[in-house]
Motif scaffolding. Structure first.
Motif, PDB file in Angstrom:
ATOM      1  N   SER A 169       1.714 -17.961 -15.367  1.00  0.00           N
ATOM      2  CA  SER A 169       0.436 -17.859 -14.652  1.00  0.00           C
ATOM      3  C   SER A 169       0.657 -17.338 -13.234  1.00  0.00           C
ATOM      4  O   SER A 169       1.460 -17.890 -12.469  1.00  0.00           O
ATOM      5  CB  SER A 169      -0.236 -19.239 -14.606  1.00  0.00           C
ATOM      6  N   VAL A 170      -0.072 -16.282 -12.902  1.00  0.00           N
ATOM      7  CA  VAL A 170      -0.009 -15.684 -11.568  1.00  0.00           C
ATOM      8  C   VAL A 170      -0.437 -16.726 -10.530  1.00  0.00           C
ATOM      9  O   VAL A 170       0.290 -17.053  -9.591  1.00  0.00           O
ATOM     10  CB  VAL A 170      -0.932 -14.440 -11.505  1.00  0.00           C
TER      11      VAL A 170
ATOM     12  N   ILE B  10      -3.991 -12.128 -23.025  1.00  0.00           N
ATOM     13  CA  ILE B  10      -4.048 -12.977 -21.832  1.00  0.00           C
ATOM     14  C   ILE B  10      -5.397 -13.692 -21.793  1.00  0.00           C
ATOM     15  O   ILE B  10      -5.461 -14.901 -21.660  1.00  0.00           O
ATOM     16  CB  ILE B  10      -3.841 -12.147 -20.538  1.00  0.00           C
TER      17      ILE B  10
ATOM     18  N   ASP C 267      -5.955  -6.545 -16.785  1.00  0.00           N
ATOM     19  CA  ASP C 267      -6.927  -5.956 -15.859  1.00  0.00           C
ATOM     20  C   ASP C 267      -7.140  -4.457 -16.096  1.00  0.00           C
ATOM     21  O   ASP C 267      -7.955  -3.828 -15.416  1.00  0.00           O
ATOM     22  CB  ASP C 267      -6.489  -6.200 -14.402  1.00  0.00           C
TER      23      ASP C 267
ATOM     24  N   ASN D  29      -5.294 -26.074 -15.069  1.00  0.00           N
ATOM     25  CA  ASN D  29      -4.442 -27.245 -15.314  1.00  0.00           C
ATOM     26  C   ASN D  29      -3.018 -27.046 -14.804  1.00  0.00           C
ATOM     27  O   ASN D  29      -2.396 -27.964 -14.273  1.00  0.00           O
ATOM     28  CB  ASN D  29      -4.433 -27.570 -16.819  1.00  0.00           C
ATOM     29  N   LEU D  30      -2.504 -25.829 -14.913  1.00  0.00           N
ATOM     30  CA  LEU D  30      -1.109 -25.596 -14.503  1.00  0.00           C
ATOM     31  C   LEU D  30      -0.948 -25.721 -12.993  1.00  0.00           C
ATOM     32  O   LEU D  30       0.083 -26.174 -12.502  1.00  0.00           O
ATOM     33  CB  LEU D  30      -0.637 -24.210 -14.967  1.00  0.00           C
TER      34      LEU D  30
HETATM   35  N1  EPU Z   1      -3.800 -20.344 -17.578  1.00  0.00           N
HETATM   36  C1  EPU Z   1      -3.842 -21.633 -18.056  1.00  0.00           C
HETATM   37  N2  EPU Z   1      -3.843 -22.648 -17.126  1.00  0.00           N
HETATM   38  C2  EPU Z   1      -3.786 -22.420 -15.789  1.00  0.00           C
HETATM   39  C3  EPU Z   1      -3.745 -21.101 -15.325  1.00  0.00           C
HETATM   40  C4  EPU Z   1      -3.757 -20.070 -16.251  1.00  0.00           C
HETATM   41  O1  EPU Z   1      -3.886 -21.868 -19.232  1.00  0.00           O
HETATM   42  O2  EPU Z   1      -3.773 -23.389 -15.025  1.00  0.00           O
HETATM   43  C5  EPU Z   1      -3.802 -19.235 -18.546  1.00  0.00           C
HETATM   44  C6  EPU Z   1      -5.045 -18.361 -18.415  1.00  0.00           C
HETATM   45  O3  EPU Z   1      -6.125 -18.875 -19.145  1.00  0.00           O
HETATM   46  C7  EPU Z   1      -4.553 -17.030 -18.924  1.00  0.00           C
HETATM   47  C8  EPU Z   1      -3.098 -17.007 -18.471  1.00  0.00           C
HETATM   48  O4  EPU Z   1      -2.753 -18.357 -18.196  1.00  0.00           O
HETATM   49  O5  EPU Z   1      -4.595 -17.003 -20.314  1.00  0.00           O
HETATM   50  C9  EPU Z   1      -2.810 -16.154 -17.269  1.00  0.00           C
HETATM   51  O6  EPU Z   1      -3.711 -16.447 -16.213  1.00  0.00           O
HETATM   52  P1  EPU Z   1      -3.267 -16.383 -14.704  1.00  0.00           P
HETATM   53  O7  EPU Z   1      -3.188 -17.759 -14.159  1.00  0.00           O
HETATM   54  O8  EPU Z   1      -2.049 -15.533 -14.611  1.00  0.00           O
HETATM   55  O9  EPU Z   1      -4.486 -15.640 -14.032  1.00  0.00           O
HETATM   56  P2  EPU Z   1      -5.076 -15.843 -12.591  1.00  0.00           P
HETATM   57  O10 EPU Z   1      -3.996 -16.176 -11.642  1.00  0.00           O
HETATM   58  O11 EPU Z   1      -6.246 -16.745 -12.664  1.00  0.00           O
HETATM   59  C10 EPU Z   1      -4.731 -13.358 -11.883  1.00  0.00           C
HETATM   60  C11 EPU Z   1      -5.614 -12.250 -11.367  1.00  0.00           C
HETATM   61  C12 EPU Z   1      -6.535 -11.772 -12.465  1.00  0.00           C
HETATM   62  C13 EPU Z   1      -5.674 -11.300 -13.644  1.00  0.00           C
HETATM   63  C14 EPU Z   1      -4.730 -12.421 -14.094  1.00  0.00           C
HETATM   64  C15 EPU Z   1      -3.777 -12.003 -15.187  1.00  0.00           C
HETATM   65  C16 EPU Z   1      -5.826 -12.811  -9.042  1.00  0.00           C
HETATM   66  C17 EPU Z   1      -6.686 -13.244  -7.936  1.00  0.00           C
HETATM   67  N3  EPU Z   1      -6.392 -12.737 -10.250  1.00  0.00           N
HETATM   68  O12 EPU Z   1      -5.624 -14.404 -12.283  1.00  0.00           O
HETATM   69  O13 EPU Z   1      -7.250 -10.661 -11.946  1.00  0.00           O
HETATM   70  O14 EPU Z   1      -6.492 -10.922 -14.719  1.00  0.00           O
HETATM   71  O15 EPU Z   1      -3.953 -12.885 -12.970  1.00  0.00           O
HETATM   72  O16 EPU Z   1      -2.964 -10.969 -14.762  1.00  0.00           O
HETATM   73  O17 EPU Z   1      -4.666 -12.499  -8.837  1.00  0.00           O
HETATM   74  C18 EPU Z   1      -9.024  -9.143 -11.785  1.00  0.00           C
HETATM   75  O18 EPU Z   1      -8.489  -8.679 -10.767  1.00  0.00           O
HETATM   76  O19 EPU Z   1      -9.989  -8.581 -12.364  1.00  0.00           O
HETATM   77  C19 EPU Z   1      -8.531 -10.404 -12.330  1.00  0.00           C
HETATM   78  C20 EPU Z   1      -9.246 -11.163 -13.140  1.00  0.00           C
END
Ligand code: EPU
Length: 421
Positions: A162-163, A327, A305, A124-125
């Motif tokens: 969020s990353v 997280i 991670d 969503n973000l």
């Molecule tokens: N979130 C929301 N809405 C969004 C996006 C995220 O609610 O639109 C929440 C997620 O549910 C979570 C938090 O925000 O609770 C953080 O999520 P984030 O968006 O930061 O994660 P991501 O970008 O989907 C990346 C890594 C993951 C890692 C997370 C957290 C990549 C490709 N993936 O995911 O890596 O766990 O950041 O650091 O960069 C892994 O390598 O095993 C892996 C899962």
């Protein structure tokens, strides 16, 4: 299908290097869609997720050449703006093409990622950020359809850090008309490296490395080259491999500040660390494993991670530890598999309560996701007898031939082709 067969109990020793960071590459690669021409990324890991991203970019029209960890991406002739379900279902990070395609071509059609192996992972973000930048978004037949004539600057404040959403918002705003302010931006090293790469392409970003970014949109970006950062999660995983086997290794890794939270916890657990500019030495030959609690949080906190790997480590500690994931509240699929190896772990809400046991005993276990698989490898290295880990394709998504690195350190681990699933 491959599995690992590990004869545990070998003490690790020697030196080992760390491959390029998967999660950094998965952001750097799609950012080249913002340019037209030949981009180069060095130190790209040979893992399945980078291969999946290459295939997706190829499908969009990018020409690629990948040799000796050097990836050339020619984005001169992009012919499609659609990221199909076939790619996105394999790898959620495919959603990273949304921001750059929309910014550069005014259109993107990206399959919705859906659920993940351990629970919900919404986007969503990402979508809200695109809408703020002026995109019109529809969800149709499982696809996000995003359109805009030209994106415009906006104020984007992320309620949750969020990353991925920060990466997408950044890649979209660098070509938007006017100024974008991103607050509560992620400051994970992988995002900071993306900021540096965008800057090399000619993007105007103020506040690089901070959670407060000001982006002045430009009309075009030029192709550029960059060297990827080393993988902090692989680094942490290898250090725990040494620690859990009471070993002593030298990790050739220059970015110790990226894993400071993990190093502090390792130190608390009784490991002796020598942190130099080019390497980290860890010595756990004479130490007990102290039970140490961890709580995951955004960078520079303890990474989610590394949660599964720390849980594996604590199974052999001298007391009880609580490992809380803030997280991803459901990221505990490794727990029942660790229990099969003799661990004493109970999951309560988003915490694993680990009571240290004297020993683990080898068994057949199953990988469920990338980091869960890594935790099983660690436990298998320390367990008595033989551990077989099935479905290691999960591990191949993000660790570059980790068995070869572990073999070099003296582990008895073998990749075996199997019909078992
Ligand atoms: N979130 C929301 N809405 C969004 C996006 C995220 O609610 O639109 C929440 C997620 O549910 C979570 C938090 O925000 O609770 C953080 O999520 P984030 O968006 O930061 O994660 P991501 O970008 O989907 C990346 C890594 C993951 C890692 C997370 C957290 C990549 C490709 N993936 O995911 O890596 O766990 O950041 O650091 O960069 C892994 O390598 O095993 C892996 C899962």
């Amino acid at each position: 299908m491959d599995k690992y067969v590990i004869h545990g109990g070998k003490t690790l020793s020697g030196s080992v290097s760390v491959s390029g960071a998967k999660n950094s590459c998965l952001a750097l690669m799609p950012s080249t869609l913002l340019t037209e021409g030949k981009n180069i990324i060095f130190n790209v890991p040979e893992v399945n997720d980078t291969f999946t991203m290459i295939k997706l970019l190829n499908e969009l029209g990018a020409k690629t050449k990948f040799e000796n960890y050097k990836l050339e991406l020619d984005t001169s002739h992009i012919v499609s703006q659609t990221a199909p379900y076939e790619h996105v279902k394999k790898m959620r990070a495919s959603v990273y093409v949304l921001g750059p395609l929309l910014a550069k071509y005014g259109f993107a059609k990206v399959s919705m990622p859906g659920g993940c192996a351990w629970g919900p992972r919404p986007i969503n973000l990402h979508l809200e950020a695109m809408e703020k930048l002026g995109a019109e978004i529809k969800l149709e037949e499982g696809y996000i359809i995003a359109k805009a004539n030209r994106l415009h600057g906006a104020k984007i404040n992320f309620d949750v850090s969020s990353v991925g959403a920060t990466g997408n918002a950044l890649m979209a705003s660098v070509l938007a008309k006017g100024t974008t302010l991103i607050t509560n931006a992620a400051i994970e090293p992988e995002i900071v490296h993306l900021e540096r790469y965008l800057q090399k392409m000619g993007a105007k970003i103020n506040g690089i490395g901070s959670s407060h970014l000001e982006i002045e949109g430009v009309d075009e970006l030029k192709p550029a080259g960059i060297t990827n950062i080393p993988d902090r999660i692989e680094a942490g995983t290898l250090l725990i491999a040494a620690a859990i086997t009471h070993g002593k290794i030298k990790l050739l890794y220059k970015e110790s500040e990226h894993i400071e939270s993990v190093l502090t916890k390792l130190d608390d657990s009784g490991a002796k660390l020598n942190i130099e500019e080019d390497f980290i030495e860890i010595d756990t030959t004479d130490s007990d494993i102290n039970s140490i609690d961890v709580t995951t949080s955004i960078y520079p906190g303890f990474p989610t991670d590394m949660q599964a790997q720390w849980t594996a480590y604590m199974t052999l500690s001298n007391g009880t530890s609580t490992i809380t994931d803030n997280i991803y509240l459901d990221r505990f699929k490794h727990v029942p598999e660790l229990v099969r190896l003799g661990a004493n772990i109970e999951v309560r809400n988003n915490s694993a309560i680990v009571k240290g046991v004297k020993k683990l005993i080898g068994a057949k276990v199953m990988s469920t996701d990338l980091r869960a698989s890594a935790s099983l490898v660690l436990a298998g290295l320390a367990a008595e007898g033989t551990t077989e880990i099935l479905r290691i394709y999960h591990l191949d998504r993000g660790y570059q031939k980790i068995e070869q690195k572990l073999q070099k350190l003296g582990a008895d681990i073998e990749r075996v082709t199997t019909k078992e699933y």
